[in-house]
Design a protein around this motif. Structure first.
Motif, PDB file in Angstrom:
ATOM      1  N   LYS A  86      44.988  41.014  53.737  1.00 40.00           N
ATOM      2  CA  LYS A  86      45.967  42.029  53.350  1.00 40.00           C
ATOM      3  C   LYS A  86      46.952  41.468  52.335  1.00 40.00           C
ATOM      4  CE  LYS A  86      49.527  45.103  55.239  1.00 40.00           C
ATOM      5  NZ  LYS A  86      50.276  45.525  56.461  1.00 40.00           N
ATOM      6  N   ARG A  87      47.411  40.242  52.547  1.00 34.87           N
ATOM      7  CA  ARG A  87      48.357  39.635  51.607  1.00 34.87           C
ATOM      8  C   ARG A  87      47.711  39.417  50.236  1.00 34.87           C
ATOM      9  NH1 ARG A  87      49.722  36.923  56.388  1.00 34.87           N
ATOM     10  NH2 ARG A  87      48.499  35.063  55.873  1.00 34.87           N
ATOM     11  N   THR A  88      46.424  39.105  50.225  1.00 37.88           N
ATOM     12  CA  THR A  88      45.724  38.930  48.950  1.00 37.88           C
ATOM     13  C   THR A  88      45.661  40.237  48.177  1.00 37.88           C
ATOM     14  OG1 THR A  88      44.383  37.144  49.878  1.00 37.88           O
ATOM     15  CG2 THR A  88      43.553  38.202  47.889  1.00 37.88           C
ATOM     16  N   VAL A  89      45.390  41.332  48.870  1.00 39.32           N
ATOM     17  CA  VAL A  89      45.352  42.643  48.225  1.00 39.32           C
ATOM     18  C   VAL A  89      46.728  43.010  47.690  1.00 39.32           C
ATOM     19  CG1 VAL A  89      45.040  45.115  48.639  1.00 39.32           C
ATOM     20  CG2 VAL A  89      43.372  43.482  49.539  1.00 39.32           C
ATOM     21  N   GLU A  90      47.775  42.784  48.470  1.00 37.71           N
ATOM     22  CA  GLU A  90      49.135  43.091  48.027  1.00 37.71           C
ATOM     23  C   GLU A  90      49.497  42.282  46.785  1.00 37.71           C
ATOM     24  OE1 GLU A  90      50.947  44.168  52.472  1.00 37.71           O
ATOM     25  OE2 GLU A  90      51.237  42.178  51.595  1.00 37.71           O
ATOM     26  N   THR A  91      49.073  41.026  46.759  1.00 38.24           N
ATOM     27  CA  THR A  91      49.329  40.190  45.586  1.00 38.24           C
ATOM     28  C   THR A  91      48.627  40.747  44.360  1.00 38.24           C
ATOM     29  OG1 THR A  91      49.631  38.181  46.906  1.00 38.24           O
ATOM     30  CG2 THR A  91      49.006  37.876  44.605  1.00 38.24           C
ATOM     31  N   ALA A  92      47.385  41.219  44.536  1.00 38.36           N
ATOM     32  CA  ALA A  92      46.622  41.764  43.407  1.00 38.36           C
ATOM     33  C   ALA A  92      47.313  42.994  42.819  1.00 38.36           C
ATOM     34  CB  ALA A  92      45.205  42.111  43.857  1.00 38.36           C
ATOM     35  N   TYR A  93      47.810  43.869  43.682  1.00 41.78           N
ATOM     36  CA  TYR A  93      48.538  45.046  43.188  1.00 41.78           C
ATOM     37  C   TYR A  93      49.776  44.633  42.398  1.00 41.78           C
ATOM     38  CZ  TYR A  93      45.874  48.622  45.740  1.00 41.78           C
ATOM     39  OH  TYR A  93      44.883  49.470  46.183  1.00 41.78           O
ATOM     40  N   ALA A  94      50.532  43.690  42.930  1.00 37.60           N
ATOM     41  CA  ALA A  94      51.764  43.270  42.276  1.00 37.60           C
ATOM     42  C   ALA A  94      51.485  42.583  40.936  1.00 37.60           C
ATOM     43  CB  ALA A  94      52.544  42.325  43.195  1.00 37.60           C
ATOM     44  N   LEU A  95      50.441  41.745  40.898  1.00 39.35           N
ATOM     45  CA  LEU A  95      50.105  41.060  39.647  1.00 39.35           C
ATOM     46  C   LEU A  95      49.646  42.063  38.592  1.00 39.35           C
ATOM     47  CD1 LEU A  95      49.751  38.368  38.164  1.00 39.35           C
ATOM     48  CD2 LEU A  95      47.434  38.229  39.112  1.00 39.35           C
ATOM     49  N   ASP A  96      48.838  43.032  38.990  1.00 40.90           N
ATOM     50  CA  ASP A  96      48.393  44.059  38.039  1.00 40.90           C
ATOM     51  C   ASP A  96      49.587  44.792  37.434  1.00 40.90           C
ATOM     52  OD1 ASP A  96      45.764  43.464  38.420  1.00 40.90           O
ATOM     53  OD2 ASP A  96      45.185  45.413  39.243  1.00 40.90           O
ATOM     54  N   ARG A  97      50.549  45.126  38.274  1.00 40.82           N
ATOM     55  CA  ARG A  97      51.699  45.885  37.785  1.00 40.82           C
ATOM     56  C   ARG A  97      52.434  45.116  36.682  1.00 40.82           C
ATOM     57  NH1 ARG A  97      53.495  50.338  39.497  1.00 40.82           N
ATOM     58  NH2 ARG A  97      52.153  50.212  41.331  1.00 40.82           N
ATOM     59  N   LEU A  98      52.623  43.812  36.883  1.00 36.55           N
ATOM     60  CA  LEU A  98      53.321  42.999  35.889  1.00 36.55           C
ATOM     61  C   LEU A  98      52.493  42.827  34.619  1.00 36.55           C
ATOM     62  CD1 LEU A  98      54.952  40.198  38.068  1.00 36.55           C
ATOM     63  CD2 LEU A  98      56.083  42.126  36.958  1.00 36.55           C
ATOM     64  N   ILE A  99      51.180  42.634  34.778  1.00 32.80           N
ATOM     65  CA  ILE A  99      50.330  42.423  33.598  1.00 32.80           C
ATOM     66  C   ILE A  99      50.262  43.696  32.753  1.00 32.80           C
ATOM     67  CG2 ILE A  99      47.958  42.020  32.830  1.00 32.80           C
ATOM     68  CD1 ILE A  99      47.668  40.043  35.124  1.00 32.80           C
ATOM     69  N   TYR A 100      50.081  44.837  33.386  1.00 34.24           N
ATOM     70  CA  TYR A 100      50.033  46.081  32.618  1.00 34.24           C
ATOM     71  C   TYR A 100      51.373  46.369  31.940  1.00 34.24           C
ATOM     72  CZ  TYR A 100      45.372  47.630  34.069  1.00 34.24           C
ATOM     73  OH  TYR A 100      44.018  47.737  34.246  1.00 34.24           O
ATOM     74  N   ALA A 101      52.461  46.008  32.596  1.00 29.49           N
ATOM     75  CA  ALA A 101      53.775  46.195  31.979  1.00 29.49           C
ATOM     76  C   ALA A 101      53.912  45.318  30.738  1.00 29.49           C
ATOM     77  CB  ALA A 101      54.876  45.866  32.982  1.00 29.49           C
ATOM     78  N   GLU A 102      53.428  44.086  30.822  1.00 27.68           N
ATOM     79  CA  GLU A 102      53.491  43.188  29.675  1.00 27.68           C
ATOM     80  C   GLU A 102      52.634  43.695  28.528  1.00 27.68           C
ATOM     81  OE1 GLU A 102      55.132  40.147  27.639  1.00 27.68           O
ATOM     82  OE2 GLU A 102      55.587  40.566  29.752  1.00 27.68           O
ATOM     83  N   ILE A 103      51.447  44.218  28.842  1.00 28.68           N
ATOM     84  CA  ILE A 103      50.570  44.761  27.799  1.00 28.68           C
ATOM     85  C   ILE A 103      51.248  45.947  27.107  1.00 28.68           C
ATOM     86  CG2 ILE A 103      48.411  46.006  27.389  1.00 28.68           C
ATOM     87  CD1 ILE A 103      47.176  44.291  29.667  1.00 28.68           C
ATOM     88  N   ALA A 104      51.837  46.849  27.891  1.00 29.38           N
ATOM     89  CA  ALA A 104      52.481  48.031  27.313  1.00 29.38           C
ATOM     90  C   ALA A 104      53.639  47.642  26.406  1.00 29.38           C
ATOM     91  CB  ALA A 104      52.968  48.952  28.433  1.00 29.38           C
ATOM     92  N   GLU A 105      54.451  46.694  26.866  1.00 33.96           N
ATOM     93  CA  GLU A 105      55.591  46.268  26.044  1.00 33.96           C
ATOM     94  C   GLU A 105      55.129  45.557  24.781  1.00 33.96           C
ATOM     95  OE1 GLU A 105      58.411  44.040  28.329  1.00 33.96           O
ATOM     96  OE2 GLU A 105      58.509  45.566  29.909  1.00 33.96           O
ATOM     97  N   ARG A 106      54.059  44.779  24.898  1.00 24.76           N
ATOM     98  CA  ARG A 106      53.569  44.053  23.724  1.00 24.76           C
ATOM     99  C   ARG A 106      53.031  45.012  22.673  1.00 24.76           C
ATOM    100  NH1 ARG A 106      52.133  38.968  24.057  1.00 24.76           N
ATOM    101  NH2 ARG A 106      53.730  39.079  25.657  1.00 24.76           N
ATOM    102  N   ARG A 107      52.363  46.057  23.100  1.00 21.48           N
ATOM    103  CA  ARG A 107      51.841  47.034  22.130  1.00 21.48           C
ATOM    104  C   ARG A 107      52.983  47.658  21.327  1.00 21.48           C
ATOM    105  NH1 ARG A 107      46.533  48.238  22.355  1.00 21.48           N
ATOM    106  NH2 ARG A 107      45.328  48.033  24.287  1.00 21.48           N
ATOM    107  N   ARG A 108      54.162  47.770  21.948  1.00 16.02           N
ATOM    108  CA  ARG A 108      55.300  48.396  21.264  1.00 16.02           C
ATOM    109  C   ARG A 108      56.162  47.386  20.514  1.00 16.02           C
ATOM    110  NH1 ARG A 108      55.701  50.820  26.497  1.00 16.02           N
ATOM    111  NH2 ARG A 108      57.492  49.462  26.947  1.00 16.02           N
TER     112      ARG A 108
END
Length: 454
Positions: free
Chosen positions: A222-244
């Protein structure tokens, strides 16, 4: 449910290893011999006790042997000779699929990962990623790597033993986040570091848990899954900001270069960028850190090696420092084998193998065979000085069209780090160490403890 959560859930659903469909049966009657233990026991031997199990199987059954692994006792035929490796690396990529062999990494890395793609998809992704790892690009990264290394090494306390693996992990993570991701915001760096460490530092049992969704509701799964969700959120945020980002055209980090890639209108989508970033993060962070930790440990065990390394660092002898890194990778393989799954029947080493069989060339055995490397248990960097070992006897980065795209980056980074360490310090090993398994990699059990002095 927001868009990023939905993307992560969909990846878990699509990339569930050995789940969903039942693969067709494989005729195992003509396969090479191997242990007759239950598949679960053989899987545990391969994943958890590989440094004893694989050499034992090689001694017992010869240069080619079959291991049966979960699920359902699927056959893995292991090859150990350089000519076998050559055949596997040269195999038709439409028949020898690497992605299926790496399926256990799918839920974390994603379906667009270079490690999981096959055929035309792999060829396309590699073409789009290659410019970010060209020689010109590497020269642009070296100063950034050196700066990160100088800061890390300058913080070390003298005359106090410490785990070099921990410090090398911290250093290579910082390189990945700053040079590959291009993250400079301290708050985002602070959030990313623990998530990456929790993603990397998992046991083989956690990886196997991806195949049984019920496990993901409890405990470490369960902790591994929670970590995956949190990491995805940060990575997608970085991608979105970088595109702009207004300075996107001028940025030299890998993410910015990948966003700018446009091959006749063919560009990487956000999910593709996310999967490639996580692949670079996991494949390029821990592996380089482990090779560096072993290098410091081995050099620190021999006064002659210590003096030679310090001289090389002071005089700019990068050939010797690179030889140290390569010999560390030989003596202490981080990855145990290279695998391919046959999607059609194929002939290998004179044997007719049916579709559905996974074949592997053993890095552990290739690097430790006396006929490949005389006195294989001895740390001897001069093996790589002014010469290369015989073909397919040193394969830490794999081979053929699937050779690791970040191999040159890893060697450049490792040389830059060793240059900073040995310029600043004399390094002494503090006690004995041996490999242990962590996720799919092998690391120093005691962290490759060292002591540094002026």
């Amino acid at each position: 449910m927001d868009e990023i959560t939905a993307l992560t859930q969909e990846r878990f659903r699509r990339m569930r290893p050995f789940g969903g469909h039942r693969p067709p049966p494989v005729d195992t009657s003509q396969l090479p011999p191997g242990p007759r233990w239950p598949a679960f026991a053989q899987s545990a031997g391969l994943l958890r006790f590989r440094h004893r199990f694989v050499p034992w199987a090689h001694r017992t059954y010869g240069d080619v042997f079959t291991i049966r692994v979960i699920p359902r006792g699927r056959p893995l035929v292991v090859f150990t000779r350089p000519e076998h490796a050559r055949e596997i690396f040269a195999g038709d990529p439409e028949v020898f699929h690497a992605g299926k062999g790496n399926a256990i990494l799918g839920p974390i890395m994603g379906e667009h990962s270079l490690l999981l793609l096959d055929g035309a998809g792999h060829k396309r992704a590699r073409k789009l990623l290659m410019p970010a790892f060209s020689g010109q690009a590497l020269r642009g990264y070296e100063d950034l790597v050196t700066g990160v290394a100088k800061t890390e090494v300058g913080s070390w306390q003298r005359d106090v033993p410490f785990r070099s693996l921990d410090r090398m992990n911290a250093l290579t993570l910082e390189v990945i986040l700053r040079v590959v991701f291009g993250v400079t915001d301290e708050e985002r760096l602070r959030q990313l570091r623990p998530l990456v460490n929790r993603t990397v530092d998992v046991s083989p049992a956690v990886l196997l848990g991806w195949g049984w969704p019920a496990l993901q509701r409890v405990g470490v799964w369960k902790r591994t899954v929670e970590t995956a969700y949190a990491l995805d959120r940060l990575i997608y945020a970085e991608i979105a900001e970088r595109r702009r980002a207004p300075d996107l055209a001028d940025r030299t980090d890998v993410l910015s270069q990948l966003i700018r890639v446009d091959d006749g209108g063919d560009r990487l989508t956000d999910p593709e960028l996310r999967d490639q970033l996580v692949t670079l993060l996991l494949a390029g962070h821990e592996t380089t850190a482990t090779a560096l930790a072993w290098a410091l440990y081995e050099v620190g065990r021999d006064p002659r090696q210590r003096e030679r390394a310090r001289t090389a660092a002071r005089t700019g002898d990068e050939a010797w420092l690179e030889a140290v890194v390569k010999e560390s990778m030989r003596l202490h393989p981080v990855i145990p084998m290279v695998v391919r799954t046959l999607v059609r029947p194929a002939t290998l080493a004179g044997m007719d193998l049916p579709a559905g069989v996974t074949v592997a060339t053993s890095i552990l055995i290739a690097h430790s065979r006396p006929d490949n490397h005389p006195d294989p248990e001895v740390f001897r960097p001069e093996r790589f000085l002014g010469q290369s070992p015989p073909a397919n006897t040193w394969i830490p980065f794999g081979g053929g069209v699937r050779r690791c795209i970040g191999a040159s980056f890893s060697l450049m980074e490792a040389v830059a780090v060793l240059r900073e360490v040995f310029t600043a310090y004399d390094v002494t090993a503090a006690g004995h160490d041996e490999p242990k398994v962590r996720n799919i990699t092998s690391v120093p059990r005691r962290g490759a403890r060292i002591l540094v002095s002026a």
